[in-house]
Every structure is written in structure tokens, then in C-alpha cells.
Design a protein around this motif. Sequence first.
Motif, PDB file in Angstrom:
ATOM      1  N   ALA A   1      27.536  64.017   8.310  1.00  0.00           N
ATOM      2  CA  ALA A   1      28.483  65.333   8.846  1.00  0.00           C
ATOM      3  C   ALA A   1      29.529  64.709   9.913  1.00  0.00           C
TER       4      ALA A   1
ATOM      5  N   SER B   1      23.717  68.613   8.268  1.00  0.00           N
ATOM      6  CA  SER B   1      24.219  67.492   7.523  1.00  0.00           C
ATOM      7  C   SER B   1      25.033  68.021   6.495  1.00  0.00           C
ATOM      8  N   ASP B   2      25.065  67.242   5.410  1.00  0.00           N
ATOM      9  CA  ASP B   2      25.635  67.673   4.239  1.00  0.00           C
ATOM     10  C   ASP B   2      25.103  68.361   3.317  1.00  0.00           C
TER      11      ASP B   2
ATOM     12  N   ALA C   1      26.629  70.968   7.973  1.00  0.00           N
ATOM     13  CA  ALA C   1      27.712  70.922   8.972  1.00  0.00           C
ATOM     14  C   ALA C   1      28.780  71.614   9.065  1.00  0.00           C
TER      15      ALA C   1
END
Length: 367
Positions: free
Chosen positions: A23, A177-178, A242
Motif C-alpha cells: 500500500a 493492503s493491495d 488501501a
Amino acid sequence: MNSVHREAVRTARSIVVKIGTTALTTPAGMFDASRLEQLVDAIEARMRAGSDVVIVSSGAIAAGIEPLGLNRRPTDLATKQAAASVGQVALVNSWNAAFSRYQRTVGQVLLTAHDIAMRVQHTNAQRTLDRLRSLHAVAIVNENDTVATNEIRFGDNDRLSALVAHLVGADALVLLSDIDGLYDADPRKGNARFISEVANSADLDGVVAGSGSRLGTGGMASKLSSALLAADAGVPVLLAAAADAAAALSDASVGTVFAARPDRMSARRFWVRYAAESSGTLTLDDGAVRAVVKQRRSLLPAGITGVSGRFYGGDVVELRSADATVVARGVVAYDTAELSTMLGRSTSDLPAEMRRPAVHADDLVAL
């Protein structure tokens, strides 16, 4: 996607937000301060809405790659620690600069697994985080990669964030996160089903979780394990991308939500079950296993058939069945030498000073 569990995250007055390495980095793996600033905007909005926020931030090693002239994430421990040493400075400075736009002060808290496992350090960390919040500073927590070794590290900041959430008594944990949520398989390979809510174990039937990226140490397996850890301790969890931080931190309308157990685990029982290092093992007979696991009774010396390890009264030990399955963890009342002389003996046959349980029910957590 409204649910009582999302509502719990949306209305939480105290939350822990975990930011993954991906992120905060470009696709090439370089630290990107502009991404951090966007996350701060979303976190600031949540704070202005009335919530206390503690941040668990990954990215220290990634932030040290470019300043040290490295072209990729290091793989050996010494270079990782060197990169973390440089990167932690850059990382906390970036958090400080981003929050200073809103006239907020940040404080850095670096922890190792040892700090959480040892009761005194665990309490000190809790006190520090609580005091930072009372002084209206934003705590930026990270694993202390400069001194942590492979043997004593959390393994990833997902687990650290779950431990911190319970440590500070947070009302919710948000993992950013991703990854935009939980799928039953790798969504990059197609034909994966998105799971919007995990209310019980049945919702995880057929789920296959993978390991982390080359930039971070986490991955879906790590996030799933950590989300279940926090939820089992009574903390609802939201797993989201994110890129969707604004929605995740405002109305919790994105990602996957994990329902918390109805009754929150006490701090001591949580520490015994999840945080403390085990100093030894007690092997139990079948009757003792039933008493400990099914009846939640104290463990008496009569039910112990063997001990291993070097432990002292007050240490945490694992309780195992005859086939070596770990059935519980608890705080032992005797040291190894004392307990070894008591195995299989009835309480009435022991001296008066040795008639207390080997592990009291109040200090025992069945697994």
C-alpha cells in the motif's frame, strides 16, 4: 453490504489500522510518500469523526531500499536489518510530515515478538500506547526489524496488528493492503468467489489462501490468520484494499468483514493463548485432557504423565495429549524440577505447599 458486523466497524470509537507494504510502494517496489499521504487523509477523516486510531505500518525495509542504493528487497537478514534501520527513519518522517498537515503529532513504537511475549514488556507497551493516545498523538507501530531475528519475529505486521488491537482494547481492526477482500482462491487466476462476510467457520469452507508478495512478508494466508485471531479475541475485522481506504474507514462498505466472538477475551487469557512464548510442555493423560478441555477445570499433577523444557512458576507452557496434540496453554505454578517429582501423584499425597493445581483454571486457555 450493510450488516451488524460492518456497523461494528463503522461505529468503532477505537480502531487499529494496519498498512501493508504494497500500500506504500510503487509497482517497482519503491517507497511512495504520496500513497501514504492519501491514507493519512482517510485516517484523519476517521479521527475527526471521533475515533482514536493506532497505526501499524509496514514498509520500513522497502523505504530503505532506495536510500541504500539497492535495486531490490534484500533477502539476507543483515541487509534487511540495515535497510530497516534506514527505512524506519524515512517511514516515520513521512508519517510525521503527512500528519503535520493536520497539526497532529506522531510517535513511533517499535516492537519485537519478545516484547509482546514477555508479560512485563507487554504491559509496558500497552501503557505507552495508551499514554500516546491520551496525549492525542498518533502511534505508528512497526516491528523492530533492526533487531528482530527470524527466530523472534512476528513474521508479518498482520499478526502484530491483531496483537496490538487487543493490547490497546480496540473496538475494530482494519487491514489495508493491495487485496480488496477475501476470495476462496487467488483472484488473479480467475474463477474466484468474493466472500463479503465471515460470520463463522462455515464461511471459510473451501477457501485457499496464498503467501505474500516479494515486497512484503504477508499475503492472504497471513491476513486470514490474523483476522481470525483478532475476531476470536472479540475484535471485529475489516479486510480491504488501501485504494478503498476512504470507504473502509468511513462506512465500512467495502472489503470482507470478520465477525467478532460475542464475549471479549480478557487481556490475560489473550496473552496466554496468543502472545506469550511457551517455555515447556506438559503431557496429559486422557482424563486430564477431558477435564481441561471439556470441563474447563484446573490441571492437577495426577493427570500429568510427562514434562519437557525448562520452565519456572509463572511461565506459560503448552498442554499436550498423549498423541502430542496441543490442547491448551496455561501458566504453570511450579518449575520443571518441582513438577517432575509430582507426576501422577494425588493431591492428598503431596506436601501441603504443593497441593495447588499445576495450572489453575483461571490461567488456562483450551485451544
